[in-house]
Design an enzyme around this catalytic site. Sequence first.
Site, PDB file in Angstrom:
ATOM      1  CG  ASP A 194       5.173  -5.855  -8.182  1.00  0.00           C
ATOM      2  OD1 ASP A 194       4.089  -5.922  -7.577  1.00  0.00           O
ATOM      3  OD2 ASP A 194       5.971  -6.811  -8.279  1.00  0.00           O
TER       4      ASP A 194
ATOM      5  CB  THR B 140       2.896  -0.868  -5.787  1.00  0.00           C
ATOM      6  OG1 THR B 140       1.767  -1.667  -6.118  1.00  0.00           O
ATOM      7  CG2 THR B 140       3.011  -0.785  -4.272  1.00  0.00           C
TER       8      THR B 140
ATOM      9  CG  ASP C 192      -3.166   1.545  -1.398  1.00  0.00           C
ATOM     10  OD1 ASP C 192      -2.238   0.715  -1.431  1.00  0.00           O
ATOM     11  OD2 ASP C 192      -4.049   1.548  -0.526  1.00  0.00           O
TER      12      ASP C 192
ATOM     13  CG  ASP D 280      -1.423  -1.321  -6.099  1.00  0.00           C
ATOM     14  OD1 ASP D 280      -2.602  -1.347  -5.698  1.00  0.00           O
ATOM     15  OD2 ASP D 280      -0.462  -1.114  -5.339  1.00  0.00           O
ATOM     16  N   GLY D 281      -4.066  -2.866  -7.085  1.00  0.00           N
ATOM     17  CA  GLY D 281      -4.845  -4.051  -6.711  1.00  0.00           C
ATOM     18  C   GLY D 281      -5.751  -4.515  -7.837  1.00  0.00           C
TER      19      GLY D 281
ATOM     20  CG  ASP E  63      -0.210   0.553   1.788  1.00  0.00           C
ATOM     21  OD1 ASP E  63       0.005   1.235   0.768  1.00  0.00           O
ATOM     22  OD2 ASP E  63      -1.104  -0.311   1.857  1.00  0.00           O
TER      23      ASP E  63
END
Length: 216
Positions: A28, A31, A65, A68-69, A90
């Site tokens: 988080d 992000t 982006d 973080d995934g 996003d």
Amino acid sequence: MFGRLRAVVTRLFTPVAAFLLRIGVSPDAVTIVGTVGVVASALWLFPTGHLFAGTMAIMVFAFSDALDGVMARLSGRSGPWGAFLDSTLDRLADAAIFTGLIVWFVRTENTWGITVGLACLVLGSVVPYARARAEGLGMTAAVGIAERADRLVVTLVAAGLVGLGLPVAVLVVVLGLLAAASAVTVVQRMATVRRQAVAAAGAASAGDAAASEGGA
């Protein structure tokens, strides 16, 4: 198109993601920092005409982006909250990029640039909304010729090249084509959802008819 590079990006970012997790950084946090960086870069560098510098800064922060995934998957923290936060931020980042370009067009009194920039800003919010709304209704709408990654890469590449000396018309034309592609994507998603809705209604009617016959 660019979404197909996800596997490659995952392999590249896995060591970095693992390191950040070891030192206590959360997905988080990555992000949020990435989004703040994109928004700040877009709203500061683009309006002042630093298109190339803005593009480079945004691309660096945009890597979060994907990072973080990877971190979420490695840590086992993937879930509804992370997906919601990522999707919401996003939209904020996308809006900042096109807003920054629009402000620059306003300052340079480029009417066509303002027009296509606004079209991209508006349609760029409708495209993901159509998919999210469809999924909220239990349907799917993951179709279209202009997905988010495609829109961002094309926009940033064009802005960066103009920042390096290409005519501003290049960016205006690219944004015009992007707006058109986004509009087509919206129509494609609407058509897809309509087909599913009609099929569901037909199945429900057939089920009701069968139930009536059985009751008779």
